[in-house]
Design a protein around this motif. Structure first.
Motif, PDB file in Angstrom:
ATOM      1  N   LYS A  14      24.093  47.547 109.391  1.00  0.00           N
ATOM      2  CA  LYS A  14      24.593  47.270 107.938  1.00  0.00           C
ATOM      3  C   LYS A  14      24.070  48.234 106.974  1.00  0.00           C
ATOM      4  CE  LYS A  14      24.790  42.226 108.562  1.00  0.00           C
ATOM      5  NZ  LYS A  14      24.062  41.280 108.347  1.00  0.00           N
ATOM      6  N   SER A  15      22.856  48.801 107.227  1.00  0.00           N
ATOM      7  CA  SER A  15      22.362  49.706 106.250  1.00  0.00           C
ATOM      8  C   SER A  15      22.624  51.184 106.809  1.00  0.00           C
ATOM      9  CB  SER A  15      20.848  49.671 106.068  1.00  0.00           C
ATOM     10  OG  SER A  15      20.068  49.926 107.263  1.00  0.00           O
ATOM     11  N   SER A  16      23.353  51.240 107.799  1.00  0.00           N
ATOM     12  CA  SER A  16      23.425  52.643 108.459  1.00  0.00           C
ATOM     13  C   SER A  16      23.806  53.798 107.655  1.00  0.00           C
ATOM     14  CB  SER A  16      24.325  52.644 109.712  1.00  0.00           C
ATOM     15  OG  SER A  16      25.624  52.402 109.476  1.00  0.00           O
ATOM     16  N   TRP A  17      24.629  53.271 106.541  1.00  0.00           N
ATOM     17  CA  TRP A  17      25.347  54.392 105.931  1.00  0.00           C
ATOM     18  C   TRP A  17      24.203  55.219 104.911  1.00  0.00           C
ATOM     19  CZ3 TRP A  17      29.385  56.694 107.092  1.00  0.00           C
ATOM     20  CH2 TRP A  17      30.218  56.040 107.870  1.00  0.00           C
ATOM     21  N   ILE A  18      23.221  54.511 104.405  1.00  0.00           N
ATOM     22  CA  ILE A  18      22.150  55.362 103.559  1.00  0.00           C
ATOM     23  C   ILE A  18      21.389  56.140 104.565  1.00  0.00           C
ATOM     24  CG2 ILE A  18      20.386  54.781 101.898  1.00  0.00           C
ATOM     25  CD1 ILE A  18      21.783  52.198 101.006  1.00  0.00           C
ATOM     26  N   ARG A  19      21.165  55.413 105.640  1.00  0.00           N
ATOM     27  CA  ARG A  19      20.157  55.834 106.411  1.00  0.00           C
ATOM     28  C   ARG A  19      20.782  57.123 107.265  1.00  0.00           C
ATOM     29  NH1 ARG A  19      19.501  54.709 112.141  1.00  0.00           N
ATOM     30  NH2 ARG A  19      21.255  53.207 111.735  1.00  0.00           N
ATOM     31  N   LYS A  20      22.127  56.983 107.502  1.00  0.00           N
ATOM     32  CA  LYS A  20      22.863  58.171 108.074  1.00  0.00           C
ATOM     33  C   LYS A  20      22.924  59.475 107.187  1.00  0.00           C
ATOM     34  CE  LYS A  20      27.426  58.790 110.218  1.00  0.00           C
ATOM     35  NZ  LYS A  20      28.400  59.252 109.519  1.00  0.00           N
ATOM     36  N   MET A  21      23.119  59.032 105.931  1.00  0.00           N
ATOM     37  CA  MET A  21      23.252  60.113 104.815  1.00  0.00           C
ATOM     38  C   MET A  21      21.882  60.749 104.795  1.00  0.00           C
ATOM     39  SD  MET A  21      26.213  60.891 104.564  1.00  0.00           S
ATOM     40  CE  MET A  21      27.775  60.065 104.804  1.00  0.00           C
ATOM     41  N   PHE A  22      20.786  60.021 104.534  1.00  0.00           N
ATOM     42  CA  PHE A  22      19.527  60.297 104.425  1.00  0.00           C
ATOM     43  C   PHE A  22      19.089  61.381 105.729  1.00  0.00           C
ATOM     44  CE2 PHE A  22      14.932  59.698 105.313  1.00  0.00           C
ATOM     45  CZ  PHE A  22      14.529  60.308 103.949  1.00  0.00           C
ATOM     46  N   GLU A  23      19.310  61.044 106.787  1.00  0.00           N
ATOM     47  CA  GLU A  23      19.204  61.808 107.887  1.00  0.00           C
ATOM     48  C   GLU A  23      19.893  63.131 107.941  1.00  0.00           C
ATOM     49  OE1 GLU A  23      19.549  58.941 111.336  1.00  0.00           O
ATOM     50  OE2 GLU A  23      17.565  58.042 110.584  1.00  0.00           O
ATOM     51  N   GLU A  24      21.307  62.883 107.693  1.00  0.00           N
ATOM     52  CA  GLU A  24      22.026  64.172 107.686  1.00  0.00           C
ATOM     53  C   GLU A  24      21.483  64.990 106.818  1.00  0.00           C
ATOM     54  OE1 GLU A  24      25.400  65.050 109.266  1.00  0.00           O
ATOM     55  OE2 GLU A  24      23.888  63.920 110.374  1.00  0.00           O
ATOM     56  N   GLY A  25      21.087  64.570 105.516  1.00  0.00           N
ATOM     57  CA  GLY A  25      20.613  65.413 104.656  1.00  0.00           C
ATOM     58  C   GLY A  25      19.208  66.379 104.673  1.00  0.00           C
ATOM     59  N   ILE A  26      18.521  65.391 105.621  1.00  0.00           N
ATOM     60  CA  ILE A  26      17.053  66.332 106.171  1.00  0.00           C
ATOM     61  C   ILE A  26      17.600  67.487 107.190  1.00  0.00           C
ATOM     62  CG2 ILE A  26      15.285  66.046 107.805  1.00  0.00           C
ATOM     63  CD1 ILE A  26      15.002  63.231 106.675  1.00  0.00           C
ATOM     64  N   ARG A  27      18.748  67.080 107.991  1.00  0.00           N
ATOM     65  CA  ARG A  27      19.204  67.918 109.071  1.00  0.00           C
ATOM     66  C   ARG A  27      19.921  69.119 108.259  1.00  0.00           C
ATOM     67  NH1 ARG A  27      23.670  69.629 110.778  1.00  0.00           N
ATOM     68  NH2 ARG A  27      25.276  68.094 110.041  1.00  0.00           N
ATOM     69  N   MET A  28      20.713  69.110 107.368  1.00  0.00           N
ATOM     70  CA  MET A  28      21.502  70.006 106.564  1.00  0.00           C
ATOM     71  C   MET A  28      20.545  70.851 105.781  1.00  0.00           C
ATOM     72  SD  MET A  28      25.048  68.015 105.688  1.00  0.00           S
ATOM     73  CE  MET A  28      25.578  69.409 104.484  1.00  0.00           C
ATOM     74  N   LYS A  29      19.574  70.361 105.341  1.00  0.00           N
ATOM     75  CA  LYS A  29      18.594  71.249 104.396  1.00  0.00           C
ATOM     76  C   LYS A  29      17.796  72.164 105.472  1.00  0.00           C
ATOM     77  CE  LYS A  29      18.244  67.829 100.808  1.00  0.00           C
ATOM     78  NZ  LYS A  29      17.552  66.653 100.328  1.00  0.00           N
ATOM     79  N   GLN A  30      17.380  71.447 106.749  1.00  0.00           N
ATOM     80  CA  GLN A  30      16.879  72.436 107.601  1.00  0.00           C
ATOM     81  C   GLN A  30      17.825  73.573 107.820  1.00  0.00           C
ATOM     82  OE1 GLN A  30      15.572  69.663 110.691  1.00  0.00           O
ATOM     83  NE2 GLN A  30      13.690  69.099 109.998  1.00  0.00           N
ATOM     84  N   GLU A  31      19.113  73.326 108.327  1.00  0.00           N
ATOM     85  CA  GLU A  31      20.194  74.399 108.619  1.00  0.00           C
ATOM     86  C   GLU A  31      20.524  75.120 107.542  1.00  0.00           C
ATOM     87  OE1 GLU A  31      23.449  72.582 110.634  1.00  0.00           O
ATOM     88  OE2 GLU A  31      24.484  74.352 110.750  1.00  0.00           O
ATOM     89  N   PHE A  32      20.779  74.666 106.231  1.00  0.00           N
ATOM     90  CA  PHE A  32      21.186  75.541 105.311  1.00  0.00           C
ATOM     91  C   PHE A  32      20.459  75.915 104.248  1.00  0.00           C
ATOM     92  CE2 PHE A  32      24.897  72.851 106.855  1.00  0.00           C
ATOM     93  CZ  PHE A  32      25.573  73.916 107.369  1.00  0.00           C
ATOM     94  N   GLY A  33      19.065  75.322 104.229  1.00  0.00           N
ATOM     95  CA  GLY A  33      18.099  75.826 103.244  1.00  0.00           C
ATOM     96  C   GLY A  33      18.353  74.800 101.942  1.00  0.00           C
ATOM     97  N   GLU A  34      17.106  74.220 101.543  1.00  0.00           N
ATOM     98  CA  GLU A  34      17.029  73.185 100.576  1.00  0.00           C
ATOM     99  C   GLU A  34      17.928  73.341  99.430  1.00  0.00           C
ATOM    100  OE1 GLU A  34      14.687  69.820  99.638  1.00  0.00           O
ATOM    101  OE2 GLU A  34      14.345  71.169 101.257  1.00  0.00           O
ATOM    102  N   THR A  35      17.964  74.532  98.819  1.00  0.00           N
ATOM    103  CA  THR A  35      19.040  74.635  97.785  1.00  0.00           C
ATOM    104  C   THR A  35      20.419  74.779  97.883  1.00  0.00           C
ATOM    105  OG1 THR A  35      18.489  77.019  97.873  1.00  0.00           O
ATOM    106  CG2 THR A  35      17.104  75.850  96.392  1.00  0.00           C
TER     107      THR A  35
END
Ligand code: PLP
Length: 395
Positions: A14-35
């Motif tokens: 049920k809570s996977s959407w917020i968790r999923k987006m949070f984890e995606e955010g961490i992954r994407m910031k590593q790949e594309f840079g924080e800003t």
């Protein structure tokens, strides 16, 4: 499988959407840079606490060599903090709240759980207007109750009073009213709340145990354009207020909040006693000593609300220029626009292609919309302008 394991499985789903987006955010910031990533997924307030908190911390440090500096205390909290809190709650609510109606808790989450433990019996139902803060499901299930979401009106998210009336039955024990609201930013009007109170009173007249309103108000301080947040303590006798200093003092990790049993309830002592007992036996014992000491000195101050006002305006400009359909939030730090094309999950994937992270309304029990948390720097909002426009065009 043990109940808690089953709940955990449900929790993950049920809570996977917020968790999923949070984890995606961490992954994407590593790949594309924080800003280069525009993350609107989490409601974690980024503003530093007001200077009163730092001043208090320095003052308190000098007392750290005293006996019982961090000692046990009454389960309801330090008596002098409770007295000071009573003054503040009285001012904020416009209702005379004596200290003995207050229990200091581990945040609003701790207050909600202590209150649920105090009033719910196994099999009871807890109504919440939808969309809703997803944790409510698990808090209700913690106490062997069931959450019953009732959809609010599309786009405006006004309460659907007829639907709430129709959902009430003998098992209904609590209705949660979260205003200003996460995830919609709605503030319920006096007329809506009067209407709700009339419905509950009608049902109470036919029952031997009342239905409580649990007023969940951690965003009360964030009401824009002079909007008033009516006091439910004033409107409905069987109200229990839960709130915290996670957002207004930027102390989410400090874990301090409170439950306030309406002084208007005649036979309130056993109920207050039950909330205190629940605070104890749920293992909180008492709210953290340090956070209470800070609170005592910092109560009445607030993070800089004008920063949230500016961000709200910037977010509205960005959404307007791209042609999104939404109701302007009157409070809290969330927008809940319609998902272009209608499918919120697909649309959030389109936003993600533009490196924008948002949470589908499905994650809050209300598909067709998505949530944007604007507790992020204004540069993040402005930087996402082109991405919002591009995703809208593709939908
Ligand atoms: N209620 C709502 C609607 C919230 O959004 C939150 C936190 O985001 C809480 C309760 C719990 O807040 P806390 O336990 O940090 O006070």
């Amino acid at each position: 499988m043990q109940l808690i394991s089953k709940q955990m499985t449900g929790y993950m789903e049920k809570s996977s959407w917020i968790r999923k987006m949070f984890e995606e955010g961490i992954r994407m910031k590593q790949e594309f840079g924080e800003t280069n990533v525009f993350d609107f997924s989490l409601g974690n307030p980024d503003l530093p606490p007001p200077s009163a908190v730092k001043d208090a911390l320095c003052e308190i440090a000098d007392q750290a060599d005293q006996p019982f500096f961090m000692g046990y205390m009454p389960n309801f909290g330090y008596p002098h903090v409770r007295e000071r809190l009573a003054e503040e709650v009285t001012k904020e609510q416009g209702v005379d709240v004596p200290a003995d109606c207050l229990v200091i808790t581990c945040g609003a989450a701790g207050a909600l759980n202590a209150v649920f433990r105090a009033v719910l019996e196994p099999g009871d139902e807890v109504i919440t207007p939808a969309p809703f803060f997803v944790e409510y499901t698990f808090y209700a299930e913690n106490h062997a109750a069931t959450l019953v979401p009732i959809k609010s009106k599309p786009l405006t998210f006004e309460l659907d009073l007829d639907a709430i009336d129709a959902a009430i039955n003998d098992k209904t024990r609590v209705i949660i009213v979260n205003s200003p609201n996460n995830p919609t930013g709605a503030i319920y009007t006096r007329a809506e709340l009067d209407g709700l109170a009339a419905i509950l009173e009608k049902h109470n007249a036919k029952r031997d145990r009342p239905i409580y309103i649990l007023a969940d108000e951690p965003y009360r301080f964030l009401a824009f354009d002079g909007a008033q947040v009516p006091s439910l303590l004033d409107i409905y006798k069987y109200t229990i207020l839960c709130s915290s200093f996670s957002k207004n003092l930027g102390m989410a990790g400090g874990r301090v909040g409170y439950a306030c049993v309406n002084p208007a309830i005649e036979d309130k002592a056993p109920l207050i006693g039950a909330v205190v007992m629940a605070n104890r036996i749920l293992g909180f014992v008492n709210a953290p000593a340090l956070a209470q000491k800070l609170l005592h000195k910092a109560l009445g101050s607030s993070v800089d609300v004008s920063i949230y006002e500016a961000r709200r305006k910037a977010m509205a400009d960005v959404l307007d220029s791209a042609g999104y359909n939404y109701t302007m939030p009157r409070g809290a730090f969330y927008f809940f626009p319609e998902a272009p094309g209608g499918d919120d999950v697909k649309f959030c994937a389109k936003l993600q292609e533009e490196k924008i992270l948002a949470v589908p309304g499905t994650g809050f029990g209300y598909p067709g919309y998505f949530r944007l948390a604007f507790c992020v720097h204004e540069d993040v909002i402005l930087g996402a302008r082109e991405g919002f426009a591009a995703a809208r065009e593709k939908a």
